[in-house]
Design a protein around this motif. Structure first.
Motif, PDB file in Angstrom:
ATOM      1  N   ASP A  35      23.426  -0.205  22.186  1.00 16.64           N
ATOM      2  CA  ASP A  35      23.668  -0.353  20.714  1.00 16.64           C
ATOM      3  C   ASP A  35      24.467   1.183  20.356  1.00 16.64           C
ATOM      4  O   ASP A  35      25.490   1.217  19.521  1.00 16.64           O
ATOM      5  N   TYR A  36      23.702   2.312  20.995  1.00 20.89           N
ATOM      6  CA  TYR A  36      24.182   3.566  20.472  1.00 20.89           C
ATOM      7  C   TYR A  36      25.257   3.875  21.546  1.00 20.89           C
ATOM      8  O   TYR A  36      25.653   5.056  21.499  1.00 20.89           O
ATOM      9  N   GLN A  37      25.695   3.092  22.313  1.00 16.70           N
ATOM     10  CA  GLN A  37      26.669   3.419  23.420  1.00 16.70           C
ATOM     11  C   GLN A  37      26.413   4.639  24.274  1.00 16.70           C
ATOM     12  O   GLN A  37      27.013   5.306  24.678  1.00 16.70           O
ATOM     13  N   TRP A  38      25.217   4.882  24.336  1.00 14.22           N
ATOM     14  CA  TRP A  38      24.526   5.780  25.487  1.00 14.22           C
ATOM     15  C   TRP A  38      24.772   5.336  26.862  1.00 14.22           C
ATOM     16  O   TRP A  38      24.309   5.938  27.779  1.00 14.22           O
ATOM     17  N   LEU A  39      24.503   3.883  26.892  1.00 18.76           N
ATOM     18  CA  LEU A  39      24.514   3.171  28.295  1.00 18.76           C
ATOM     19  C   LEU A  39      25.745   2.301  28.399  1.00 18.76           C
ATOM     20  O   LEU A  39      25.589   1.242  27.551  1.00 18.76           O
ATOM     21  N   ASP A  40      26.677   2.375  29.336  1.00 18.99           N
ATOM     22  CA  ASP A  40      27.894   1.539  29.403  1.00 18.99           C
ATOM     23  C   ASP A  40      28.266   1.811  30.612  1.00 18.99           C
ATOM     24  O   ASP A  40      28.640   2.793  31.320  1.00 18.99           O
TER      25      ASP A  40
END
Length: 155
Positions: A51-56
């Motif tokens: 959701d926080y785009q820390w994992l992509d």
């Protein structure tokens, strides 16, 4: 004997891992499971980080390609490394397609750095160089180009 429950939440652990370096989603899931978090806690942590785009995975794959090229790896080795980390096949294909790498020139550059202008004057030396280039993840056409080998019988 039961394992001690983790002292910090799965979300905190996930953020801790991601603060040190980028991870593939499956890689992070495995690390959290190994620390003893429940399936539900792991999934909530993964969702939170996404959701926080820390994992992509797409960003991870692009980074893995850049790092692999820097290390002197070929396309096959980079692909294999990402598969081992659990990166989705589509992300791998897209990252490799987006990378503007001439794999033939990459192979030539690696061969030049490793072997310089030393002659490849024996079948044993030729075999050694071929094995080295294969271990780096270059296919046969790229290796032939890099080592200036016209056919497999040339010595």
């Amino acid at each position: 004997m039961r394992r001690q429950p983790p002292k910090i939440s799965a979300k905190e652990a996930a953020v801790g891992y991601l603060s040190r370096r980028d991870h593939a989603e499956r890689e992070l899931q495995q690390k959290l499971k190994m620390r003893g978090y429940s399936e539900q806690d792991v999934q909530e942590a993964i969702d939170f980080c996404q959701d926080y785009q820390w994992l992509d995975d797409a960003r991870y794959a692009a980074m893995a390609v850049r790092n692999g090229v820097t290390k002197g790896w070929g396309k096959l080795r980079i692909q294999q490394e990402m598969k081992m980390k659990g990166v989705h096949e589509l992300c791998i294909k897209q990252a490799l397609a987006d990378a503007e790498v001439d794999w033939f020139e990459q192979a030539k550059s690696v061969a030049q750095r490793k072997f310089g202008n030393q002659p490849m004057d024996t079948p044993k030396e030729k075999a050694r160089r071929l094995r080295f280039m294969q271990s780096r993840g270059f296919d046969f056409e790229q290796i032939r180009y890099a080592l200036s080998v016209d056919d497999e019988y040339e010595g």
